[in-house]
Design an enzyme around this catalytic site. Structure first.
Site, mmCIF file in Angstrom:
data_model
loop_
_atom_site.group_PDB
_atom_site.id
_atom_site.type_symbol
_atom_site.label_atom_id
_atom_site.label_comp_id
_atom_site.label_asym_id
_atom_site.label_seq_id
_atom_site.Cartn_x
_atom_site.Cartn_y
_atom_site.Cartn_z
ATOM 1 N N GLU A 1 32.384 -7.186 24.266
ATOM 2 C CA GLU A 1 31.376 -7.025 23.226
ATOM 3 C C GLU A 1 30.221 -6.171 23.730
ATOM 4 O O GLU A 1 30.097 -5.923 24.930
ATOM 5 C CB GLU A 1 30.856 -8.380 22.723
ATOM 6 C CG GLU A 1 30.121 -9.179 23.776
ATOM 7 C CD GLU A 1 29.605 -10.520 23.241
ATOM 8 O OE1 GLU A 1 29.959 -10.893 22.116
ATOM 9 O OE2 GLU A 1 28.846 -11.177 23.969
ATOM 10 N N ARG B 1 23.609 -4.645 26.980
ATOM 11 C CA ARG B 1 24.606 -5.004 27.991
ATOM 12 C C ARG B 1 25.973 -4.882 27.353
ATOM 13 O O ARG B 1 26.242 -5.506 26.322
ATOM 14 C CB ARG B 1 24.393 -6.426 28.505
ATOM 15 C CG ARG B 1 25.094 -6.681 29.851
ATOM 16 C CD ARG B 1 25.060 -8.149 30.263
ATOM 17 N NE ARG B 1 25.832 -8.948 29.338
ATOM 18 C CZ ARG B 1 25.432 -10.123 28.841
ATOM 19 N NH1 ARG B 1 24.269 -10.642 29.161
ATOM 20 N NH2 ARG B 1 26.205 -10.765 27.988
ATOM 21 N N SER C 1 20.934 -10.884 28.317
ATOM 22 C CA SER C 1 20.331 -11.757 29.325
ATOM 23 C C SER C 1 20.987 -11.630 30.688
ATOM 24 O O SER C 1 21.936 -10.888 30.879
ATOM 25 C CB SER C 1 20.392 -13.201 28.843
ATOM 26 O OG SER C 1 21.723 -13.549 28.582
ATOM 27 N N LYS D 1 29.713 -7.745 15.554
ATOM 28 C CA LYS D 1 31.105 -7.492 15.947
ATOM 29 C C LYS D 1 31.814 -6.587 14.932
ATOM 30 O O LYS D 1 32.714 -5.837 15.284
ATOM 31 C CB LYS D 1 31.866 -8.820 16.036
ATOM 32 C CG LYS D 1 31.482 -9.662 17.206
ATOM 33 C CD LYS D 1 32.576 -9.713 18.234
ATOM 34 C CE LYS D 1 32.074 -10.264 19.552
ATOM 35 N NZ LYS D 1 31.011 -11.257 19.462
ATOM 36 N N ASN E 1 26.067 -5.957 23.489
ATOM 37 C CA ASN E 1 24.887 -6.738 23.101
ATOM 38 C C ASN E 1 23.680 -5.842 22.888
ATOM 39 O O ASN E 1 23.286 -5.101 23.783
ATOM 40 C CB ASN E 1 24.552 -7.733 24.208
ATOM 41 C CG ASN E 1 25.719 -8.650 24.512
ATOM 42 O OD1 ASN E 1 26.000 -9.575 23.768
ATOM 43 N ND2 ASN E 1 26.431 -8.361 25.603
ATOM 44 N N ARG F 1 30.126 -12.640 35.044
ATOM 45 C CA ARG F 1 30.153 -14.028 34.604
ATOM 46 C C ARG F 1 31.574 -14.533 34.693
ATOM 47 O O ARG F 1 32.497 -13.867 34.217
ATOM 48 C CB ARG F 1 29.629 -14.159 33.177
ATOM 49 C CG ARG F 1 28.335 -14.957 33.162
ATOM 50 C CD ARG F 1 27.837 -15.193 31.789
ATOM 51 N NE ARG F 1 28.100 -14.073 30.900
ATOM 52 C CZ ARG F 1 27.779 -14.080 29.609
ATOM 53 N NH1 ARG F 1 27.177 -15.124 29.095
ATOM 54 N NH2 ARG F 1 28.030 -13.039 28.843
ATOM 55 N N GLU G 1 27.170 -11.098 16.355
ATOM 56 C CA GLU G 1 27.081 -11.165 17.805
ATOM 57 C C GLU G 1 26.761 -12.589 18.223
ATOM 58 O O GLU G 1 26.257 -13.376 17.439
ATOM 59 C CB GLU G 1 25.971 -10.221 18.284
ATOM 60 C CG GLU G 1 26.086 -9.809 19.717
ATOM 61 C CD GLU G 1 24.802 -10.015 20.463
ATOM 62 O OE1 GLU G 1 24.612 -9.304 21.436
ATOM 63 O OE2 GLU G 1 24.001 -10.907 20.088
ATOM 64 N N GLY G 2 27.054 -12.946 19.427
ATOM 65 C CA GLY G 2 26.665 -14.254 19.912
ATOM 66 C C GLY G 2 27.731 -14.890 20.776
ATOM 67 O O GLY G 2 27.528 -15.154 21.942
ATOM 68 N N LYS H 1 37.104 -13.757 16.191
ATOM 69 C CA LYS H 1 35.682 -13.861 16.519
ATOM 70 C C LYS H 1 34.836 -13.695 15.264
ATOM 71 O O LYS H 1 35.138 -12.841 14.434
ATOM 72 C CB LYS H 1 35.297 -12.739 17.493
ATOM 73 C CG LYS H 1 35.995 -12.793 18.837
ATOM 74 C CD LYS H 1 35.488 -11.649 19.738
ATOM 75 C CE LYS H 1 36.014 -11.819 21.165
ATOM 76 N NZ LYS H 1 35.364 -10.859 22.089
#
Lengths: 517, 517
Positions: free
Chosen positions: A155, A135, A162, A343, A157, A493, A409-410, A405
């Site tokens: 970013e 994504r 999800s 990242k 993913n 989102r 990732e996260g 950041k």
């Protein structure tokens, strides 16, 4: 394009309209599985000892506005992004050089890299095929009202991407509200943007499931003697609250693709799976605990866990991850592909000085397309040594235009604007390279929405929206050949503005859909 | 036929099998809307102030066994039953005589009858069409192992026949468990009765919705000037926990039939509906509170409330019921049709002495079919005067074979077996006529199942199953003409044996499905 389209959107709600929408959405969510398990802060284990309760996923009352041109561009670039991250994953040397630089400052990256190294040492990989369910997340960047908004990537993913399942449902919810009751739509107050306008089709469930099904089928026949029935294994977190998002994919795989799917909690991998030592092709065998005499051979391991350090509770979990990696099952993703999503990779690709990595990885893509993809990068800087990045971060004035950041990732651990200089000074300089400095993306300043949280609170205010585009790619890691490369489905989102810039508990982060303009 | 088929059913579950099934069912229920709002005994208003939480409907882990011949007979008789209750409703004189007999002992029947009388006096009915959405409830009667079980009617519901929506989902749940994973079904332990056997098709949602749609369409064009858009109105209880059952029907009406559907709480009828005084055809106008400038004309009022005395909290609710009855909207059901569903009617039909009411009402049905319908009656007696009923009820030995039921529809206040003589002696003899004595139906003694309650507790043991068959009929009350008469869909409800005979709180009453044998 003027920002003013956001000024009068969404329409105001009087109390009766708000009550109606909230009640309708609450009930619709439950009827249609747009649900999450309630967080322990809302419902304690004590109040629901058997864990039967569920509540609506946090969701906006209205779809949010999103520029059509940005949406189309994001979709158009997705298969190029898929190819890029497959190519990065195939270049183990290039990836390894970046990762090995981080080993001393990042335990998690270090452990992941060790898993890869130990597979290499332990006889190497037996499965060349690799599956990515990706994504790519963006914002519409509108720093001024004078120019049309542009698409900027937040970013990319490569693991556990999800919300495909729930996002498709939010699209359906908003579409139904826009058109109900049939023939006389009055669920929303009237608004010019609602006229003959519904959110675009959202095929996230179909696309992501088709990706898994393609891997399952590419795995080929059982490698066991005698042959075993095959299955896809979803490896998941214990007490996953977002389980209904995942079940949307398994339902599609089971009912449409007719593929057996099992769920296995990550801490139980070693209890219920094994690799037959005597079989050089190392098929991964799964014995369902409720039917231990039945053995299935796992074609595809789909990870919806193992993306965060907290997912590894003991050495045994690392052992489990290694067992999956060693096996013949196609991993979604492999450790290497997971690392490619750090990242730091995004930052290296965005670097304007030095070698043109992006062009190298996309050597067979036409340069105009590569240029369009590059256009989606926000300026970002590495902080490992003195240079432009450190300058911008430590200067209180330029810091205001940036976000810091973690290079993993996260998300969730960002440091914003004026807090950056003091934060950096509070940690040893040797750890600065764990962080990436990124220029702030400026989404439309006047965007607003109203959200229904999972605990039933309704909040409204200015918001920031993030659009994710889903893509899937199946490739051969040994030669880079791409067997399948698709895009399809999206996620919106929407966060309360203050949340994004400080994590205030009274805010919200909600699933949303989009109306294009 | 021997009862022994029940002895080894369902298969035993070891802890891992039970865990798997319970977890799978819990998650499936949430994903697919097989849900209820949690009862206040489980989750207090305080813990969930906005009422967002939901939990699985109580459901059995396995489908229950049911004799195929009984199931087929129940389906075959449904349209005859539909016709019977329409015919009873059309015979106002016959019905009135029975009701007027009860007026002094039953306030509720008395109030309902008064609504009918006041409409008659207030200019009469303006709507001749009447809609019935019925459910006829049965048990398989198997007093001995020597004979094949026979079909015996427990009751016939003419108002708010519920669970069509959730029942279809339970059928789907059990079917999926029986066949999953695809190709290698291992969700249940193996059992001979599971081989190539799934519950029969369940069209309850389609059938009930089609009944409502038929009424909507038969209503014809708006009777208002200027013409208004038309809708169906679901009149419901406040804080309905079983709302998702009802929403299954409104979703079908909205998405398949494209008919606007609104929900209105019974206490708010007079706030949001009105009858235009100047219009002799008395169209019922609904103004949605969230869009009060929009007016809809109600073609069909579907009552999912007003069936119990507790549904009328004040005189205003009786006024509201009267307004609906006076209006041009087609009622599902009318007050008269509701009264026809009283237990006393069932008892009068079953009387073997005196006039053959059943044959009279079904004069145009072939006598063999009427005889088959009569076969479904359990022996039942009125207690209004000395006679066979009182004899059987007061004798402790014969009482053991009987149940005492209030002559009103509803259930839940039954008095069983040895408790009957003392109970009768504890109330004035003048009130005995409020009760019907019914010979106990003897369902298979060895039937067992396991149930997952809404609070997550799992209970197993001997059970009693009740099969409901849904039917719909649309008729003209002025001349008895039947416009549509359909059967379709079923409900299996399974109770722990002790619950049925004493209301023990630790038991269960669950939604179920059936495997035919």
């Amino acid at each position: 394009m003027s920002d003013s389209i956001y000024t009068n959107y969404p329409p105001e709600l009087n109390p009766a309209q708000k009550d109606f929408l909230v009640k309708t959405i609450k009930d619709w969510a439950t009827q249609n599985g747009l649900m999450v398990r309630p967080p322990p802060t809302f419902i304690s284990k004590e109040s629901d000892p058997y864990g039967v309760l569920a509540t609506n996923a946090p969701v906006t009352l209205f779809p949010s506005l999103f520029p059509r041109a940005c949406f189309e561009e994001a979709k158009a670039l997705q298969t190029v992004y898929n190819k890029l991250y497959a190519a990065i994953t195939c270049n183990e040397e290039w990836l390894g050089k970046i990762m090995e630089d981080l080993i001393d400052v990042d335990d998690f990256i270090s452990r992941l890299w060790k898993v890869h190294r130990s597979v290499k040492k332990g006889g190497g990989y037996v499965q060349n095929l690799s599956l990515g369910l990706y994504r790519s997340d963006y914002m519409a960047h509108a720093p001024t009202n004078a120019n049309a908004p542009s698409l900027k990537q937040v970013e990319f993913n490569t693991i556990s991407s999800s919300f495909g399942g729930l996002s498709s449902l939010v699209r359906k919810l908003h579409s139904e509200l826009l058109t109900s009751p049939p023939g006389y739509p009055i669920s929303y107050p009237s608004h010019p943007l609602f006229e003959s306008n519904v959110p675009p089709e959202n095929t996230a469930v179909e696309t992501l499931s088709a990706g898994l099904a393609a891997a399952h089928s590419a795995y080929g026949p059982s490698k066991s003697t005698p042959a075993l029935p095959t299955c896809i294994l979803f490896v998941v977190q214990e007490n996953e609250r977002n389980i209904f998002d995942q079940l949307a994919l398994s339902r599609q795989l089971t009912t449409v693709h007719k593929i057996p799917v099992f769920r296995l909690v990550s801490t139980e991998i070693l209890d219920h799976t094994s690799i037959a030592g005597s079989n050089a092709s190392r098929p991964l065998i799964y014995r369902p605990p409720h039917s231990p005499d039945t053995q299935f051979e796992v074609t595809t391991v789909y990870l919806r866990c193992f993306y965060a350090p907290t997912d590894y509770t003991s050495e045994r979990d690392w052992e489990a991850r290694t067992q999956l990696e060693l096996s013949a099952a196609i991993k979604c993703p492999t450790v290497l592909n997971q690392l490619a999503g750090s990242k730091i990779i995004q930052q290296v690709l965005a670097e304007t000085a030095g070698p043109d990595h992006l062009a190298n990885f996309l050597a067979d893509t036409d340069p105009a397309t590569v240029a369009r993809l590059r256009e989606t990068f926000a300026p970002q800087y590495d902080l490992s040594s003195n240079g432009r990045g450190r300058e911008l971060a430590l200067n209180p004035e330029t810091a205001l235009n940036h976000v810091l950041k973690p290079q993993r990732e996260g998300g969730g651990n960002n440091v914003y604007k004026s807090a950056i200089p003091d934060f950096l000074r509070s940690i040893p300089e040797s750890e600065w390279k764990r962080w990436i400095l990124m220029e702030l993306i400026r989404p439309p300043a006047e965007a607003k929405n109203v959200a229904l949280r999972s605990d039933g609170e309704v909040l409204s205010g200015k918001v920031i929206g993030e659009l994710g585009i889903y893509g899937t790619i199946l490739w051969d890691q040994s030669n880079g050949n791409v067997l399948q490369n698709e895009q399809g489905g999206w996620l919106m989102r929407t966060k309360a503005k203050d949340v994004n810039e400080g994590g205030v508990a009274t805010g919200f982060s909600s699933l949303d859909s989009i109306l294009l303009f």
